[in-house]
Design a protein around this motif. Sequence first.
Motif, PDB file in Angstrom:
ATOM      1  N   VAL A 248       0.856  -1.182   0.000  1.00 16.92           N
ATOM      2  CA  VAL A 248       0.000   0.000   0.000  1.00 16.92           C
ATOM      3  C   VAL A 248       0.895   1.237   0.000  1.00 16.92           C
ATOM      4  N   ASN A 249       0.536   2.223  -0.813  1.00 21.05           N
ATOM      5  CA  ASN A 249       1.365   3.425  -0.914  1.00 21.05           C
ATOM      6  C   ASN A 249       1.163   4.354   0.280  1.00 21.05           C
ATOM      7  N   LEU A 250       2.073   4.237   1.250  1.00 23.13           N
ATOM      8  CA  LEU A 250       1.926   5.014   2.479  1.00 23.13           C
ATOM      9  C   LEU A 250       2.183   6.504   2.262  1.00 23.13           C
ATOM     10  N   ASP A 251       2.888   6.847   1.188  1.00 23.19           N
ATOM     11  CA  ASP A 251       3.167   8.266   0.912  1.00 23.19           C
ATOM     12  C   ASP A 251       1.889   9.071   0.726  1.00 23.19           C
TER      13      ASP A 251
ATOM     14  N   GLY B 191      -0.989   8.163   2.031  1.00 24.86           N
ATOM     15  CA  GLY B 191      -1.953   7.787   3.056  1.00 24.86           C
ATOM     16  C   GLY B 191      -1.551   8.195   4.459  1.00 24.86           C
TER      17      GLY B 191
ATOM     18  N   GLU C 277      -1.542   6.462   8.383  1.00 29.05           N
ATOM     19  CA  GLU C 277      -1.741   5.238   9.150  1.00 29.05           C
ATOM     20  C   GLU C 277      -2.611   5.537  10.365  1.00 29.05           C
TER      21      GLU C 277
ATOM     22  N   PRO D  20      -1.755  -0.986  11.096  1.00 29.91           N
ATOM     23  CA  PRO D  20      -2.553   0.180  10.723  1.00 29.91           C
ATOM     24  C   PRO D  20      -3.756  -0.133   9.826  1.00 29.91           C
TER      25      PRO D  20
ATOM     26  N   VAL E 186      -4.716   1.811   6.857  1.00 25.62           N
ATOM     27  CA  VAL E 186      -4.150   2.895   6.045  1.00 25.62           C
ATOM     28  C   VAL E 186      -5.287   3.624   5.336  1.00 25.62           C
TER      29      VAL E 186
ATOM     30  N   LEU F 114      -6.329   6.182   2.601  1.00 25.30           N
ATOM     31  CA  LEU F 114      -5.820   6.743   1.354  1.00 25.30           C
ATOM     32  C   LEU F 114      -6.839   7.754   0.830  1.00 25.30           C
TER      33      LEU F 114
ATOM     34  N   VAL G 293      -4.247  -3.194   6.913  1.00 22.30           N
ATOM     35  CA  VAL G 293      -2.990  -3.827   6.537  1.00 22.30           C
ATOM     36  C   VAL G 293      -2.534  -4.850   7.580  1.00 22.30           C
TER      37      VAL G 293
END
Length: 230
Positions: free
Chosen positions: A112-115, A117, A119, A212, A214, A216, A223
Amino acid sequence: ERARDILETVKERDETRLGVEAMELLDAYGIETPTGDIVDDPADALEVAENIDGDVVMKIVSPDILHKSDIGGVKVGVENEDVYDAYEDLITRAKNYQPDANILGVQVQEMVNLDDGVETIVGMNRDPQFGPLMMFGLGGIFVEILEDTTFRVAPVSEAEAEDMTKEIDAAPMLRGARGNDPVDIGGITETIQRLSQLVTDFPAILELDINPLVALPDGVKAVDVRLTVD
Ligand code: ADP
Ligand code: MG
């Protein structure tokens, strides 16, 4: 129905702490989880990874290892060509940590693209006085150090769940701080409600944490989840 079956299986196995089945429980309640699977050999791990777009995340799966990253049991951004090595390394780390650990396998997950999103954490604890207490906060230091959390007794209404997302100090982070896009706050609200429904339907669930979840801009993804059953 599916949820009941999953909890029955766990009870029969006499395993009170479950991680993997917990993902299926969430799925049964319409809470989105990353695509992926749990496997018990490296060739299967590669096959799962090949069916997922982009790099994957690999995690050790063991009822004896509750905090996976503490023992190096989470590998983020694994390329297909590194899946075999990552698999062996995860197993080795788990065995070094606890030689007799019950290792169920390795979870291979979509990354998953945490940038984009944030947590967050959604949890439930049964309070002797109040009953099932739903908790919401942001992941990392926000909950662990700043204790920036909010609570409601389950079952929570939509309005209550919405309030929870608004009343933490860090709420502006969800609305898009520092030039980031706002995240799907409606998705968080819905997740709090669905989880609240799950723990209301199953009193045998003593404790449950999505950490977390997440959030978005276009949805939410659970996750990691941990739960304890009676
Ligand atoms: P644990 O809490 O047991 O250490 P997690 O599954 O929560 O294990 O993983 C630890 C951290 O790794 C997460 O908080 C998150 O920052 C990152 N992470 C885990 N899974 C993913 C994923 N699928 N995509 C992106 N990041 C992830
Ligand atoms: Mg976690």
